[in-house]
Design a protein around this motif. Structure first.
Motif, PDB file in Angstrom:
ATOM      1  N   UNK A 197      96.731  20.469  50.840  1.00 30.94           N
ATOM      2  CA  UNK A 197      96.911  20.940  49.463  1.00 30.94           C
ATOM      3  C   UNK A 197      95.994  20.086  48.588  1.00 30.94           C
ATOM      4  N   UNK A 198      95.089  20.699  47.830  1.00 35.64           N
ATOM      5  CA  UNK A 198      94.177  19.904  47.000  1.00 35.64           C
ATOM      6  C   UNK A 198      94.900  19.235  45.832  1.00 35.64           C
ATOM      7  N   UNK A 199      94.418  18.078  45.468  1.00 39.67           N
ATOM      8  CA  UNK A 199      95.000  17.332  44.351  1.00 39.67           C
ATOM      9  C   UNK A 199      94.981  18.106  43.041  1.00 39.67           C
ATOM     10  N   UNK A 200      93.973  18.946  42.854  1.00 40.19           N
ATOM     11  CA  UNK A 200      93.902  19.674  41.590  1.00 40.19           C
ATOM     12  C   UNK A 200      94.955  20.772  41.474  1.00 40.19           C
ATOM     13  N   UNK A 201      95.756  20.961  42.509  1.00 37.60           N
ATOM     14  CA  UNK A 201      96.870  21.909  42.469  1.00 37.60           C
ATOM     15  C   UNK A 201      98.193  21.192  42.241  1.00 37.60           C
ATOM     16  N   UNK A 202      98.137  19.881  42.005  1.00 41.13           N
ATOM     17  CA  UNK A 202      99.360  19.082  41.844  1.00 41.13           C
ATOM     18  C   UNK A 202      99.453  18.507  40.439  1.00 41.13           C
ATOM     19  N   UNK A 203     100.681  18.403  39.969  1.00 43.22           N
ATOM     20  CA  UNK A 203     100.991  17.659  38.752  1.00 43.22           C
ATOM     21  C   UNK A 203     101.891  16.525  39.189  1.00 43.22           C
TER      22      UNK A 203
ATOM     23  N   UNK B  20      97.929   6.545  42.341  1.00 40.52           N
ATOM     24  CA  UNK B  20      96.521   6.922  42.492  1.00 40.52           C
ATOM     25  C   UNK B  20      95.840   6.029  43.539  1.00 40.52           C
ATOM     26  N   UNK B  21      96.090   4.727  43.443  1.00 42.63           N
ATOM     27  CA  UNK B  21      95.477   3.766  44.371  1.00 42.63           C
ATOM     28  C   UNK B  21      95.922   4.020  45.809  1.00 42.63           C
ATOM     29  N   UNK B  22      97.204   4.259  46.003  1.00 41.06           N
ATOM     30  CA  UNK B  22      97.723   4.477  47.359  1.00 41.06           C
ATOM     31  C   UNK B  22      97.251   5.808  47.940  1.00 41.06           C
ATOM     32  N   UNK B  23      97.077   6.799  47.082  1.00 41.05           N
ATOM     33  CA  UNK B  23      96.555   8.087  47.549  1.00 41.05           C
ATOM     34  C   UNK B  23      95.111   7.920  48.002  1.00 41.05           C
ATOM     35  N   UNK B  24      94.322   7.206  47.216  1.00 42.62           N
ATOM     36  CA  UNK B  24      92.931   6.936  47.593  1.00 42.62           C
ATOM     37  C   UNK B  24      92.886   6.187  48.917  1.00 42.62           C
ATOM     38  N   UNK B  25      93.718   5.161  49.061  1.00 47.04           N
ATOM     39  CA  UNK B  25      93.744   4.377  50.301  1.00 47.04           C
ATOM     40  C   UNK B  25      94.101   5.252  51.510  1.00 47.04           C
ATOM     41  N   UNK B  26      95.099   6.133  51.334  1.00 43.02           N
ATOM     42  CA  UNK B  26      95.536   6.986  52.441  1.00 43.02           C
ATOM     43  C   UNK B  26      94.442   7.964  52.849  1.00 43.02           C
TER      44      UNK B  26
ATOM     45  N   UNK C 166      85.666  20.170  58.903  1.00 42.08           N
ATOM     46  CA  UNK C 166      86.335  20.846  57.785  1.00 42.08           C
ATOM     47  C   UNK C 166      87.337  19.922  57.100  1.00 42.08           C
ATOM     48  N   UNK C 167      88.120  19.206  57.895  1.00 41.57           N
ATOM     49  CA  UNK C 167      89.114  18.305  57.325  1.00 41.57           C
ATOM     50  C   UNK C 167      88.440  17.148  56.593  1.00 41.57           C
ATOM     51  N   UNK C 168      87.407  16.576  57.180  1.00 44.20           N
ATOM     52  CA  UNK C 168      86.690  15.473  56.532  1.00 44.20           C
ATOM     53  C   UNK C 168      86.073  15.931  55.218  1.00 44.20           C
ATOM     54  N   UNK C 169      85.539  17.127  55.212  1.00 42.04           N
ATOM     55  CA  UNK C 169      84.951  17.672  53.988  1.00 42.04           C
ATOM     56  C   UNK C 169      86.022  17.825  52.911  1.00 42.04           C
ATOM     57  N   UNK C 170      87.181  18.345  53.291  1.00 38.50           N
ATOM     58  CA  UNK C 170      88.302  18.499  52.362  1.00 38.50           C
ATOM     59  C   UNK C 170      88.731  17.136  51.814  1.00 38.50           C
ATOM     60  N   UNK C 171      88.874  16.143  52.680  1.00 38.14           N
ATOM     61  CA  UNK C 171      89.315  14.817  52.252  1.00 38.14           C
ATOM     62  C   UNK C 171      88.288  14.146  51.340  1.00 38.14           C
TER      63      UNK C 171
ATOM     64  N   UNK D  99      86.523  12.626  45.767  1.00 39.47           N
ATOM     65  CA  UNK D  99      85.576  12.860  44.673  1.00 39.47           C
ATOM     66  C   UNK D  99      86.246  13.375  43.411  1.00 39.47           C
ATOM     67  N   UNK D 100      87.394  14.008  43.552  1.00 41.48           N
ATOM     68  CA  UNK D 100      88.063  14.583  42.383  1.00 41.48           C
ATOM     69  C   UNK D 100      89.299  13.800  41.944  1.00 41.48           C
ATOM     70  N   UNK D 101      89.580  12.676  42.588  1.00 40.28           N
ATOM     71  CA  UNK D 101      90.795  11.915  42.266  1.00 40.28           C
ATOM     72  C   UNK D 101      90.825  11.478  40.803  1.00 40.28           C
ATOM     73  N   UNK D 102      89.660  11.210  40.216  1.00 43.50           N
ATOM     74  CA  UNK D 102      89.624  10.769  38.818  1.00 43.50           C
ATOM     75  C   UNK D 102      90.043  11.883  37.860  1.00 43.50           C
TER      76      UNK D 102
END
Length: 150
Positions: free
Chosen positions: A45-51, A64-70, A86-91, A96-99
């Motif tokens: 599930x992409x981060x941009x679909x989450x609140x 945010x920090x722990x999500x980046x680390x994971x 495909x999975x690496x590209x998604x991750x 790249x969009x975490x900010x």
């Protein structure tokens, strides 16, 4: 980490919105981070679909920090050849969009919504949130007006 039955349920439940409510220091942030990690890593599930909202800036920053680390750790793990690319590209896209991800406090999210949709709720676009000193002054002025009109 060893999760309680309720924590494990909050982490694993799908196809529903959930509200995690518990006392301070009970592990809410850890549970939410684990849930988010699994939504990204397992369910893709992409981060941009989450609140993702919490009560403190510290908790939002920690999430945010722990999500980046994971995500970074998952990128380092070897995968089966077929799914790896495909999975690496998604991750990488998630990193790249975490900010831009909606990870904030309730207060910050609410202000963002008001600023974006001010015209729908008839508020001036340059509104300001008052601080404690301003609040005290405004309350005193309102009380003074109230009693002077009597």
């Amino acid at each position: 980490m060893k999760w309680t039955k309720e924590q494990q349920e909050a982490i694993e439940i799908r196809e529903k919105n959930i509200l995690v409510s518990a006392a301070a220091g009970s592990g809410k942030t850890a549970v939410l981070v684990e849930r988010i990690k699994q939504l990204i890593l397992r369910d893709q599930i992409p981060l941009d679909r989450m609140l993702i909202v919490t009560f403190s800036n510290a908790a939002a920053s920690e999430m945010r920090e722990k999500i980046v680390d994971a995500i970074a750790k998952a990128l380092e793990e070897p995968e089966e050849a077929g799914q790896a690319s495909r999975k690496a590209s998604f991750l990488r896209e998630q990193l790249n969009t975490i900010h831009r991800a909606n990870i904030s406090t309730f207060h910050a999210f609410s202000i963002e919504v008001i600023r974006r949709y001010f015209y729908l709720i008839d508020i001036e676009p340059n509104f300001k949130i008052c601080d404690e000193a301003q609040k005290t002054i405004l309350q005193a002025e309102a009380m003074e007006r109230l009693f002077s009109d009597m």
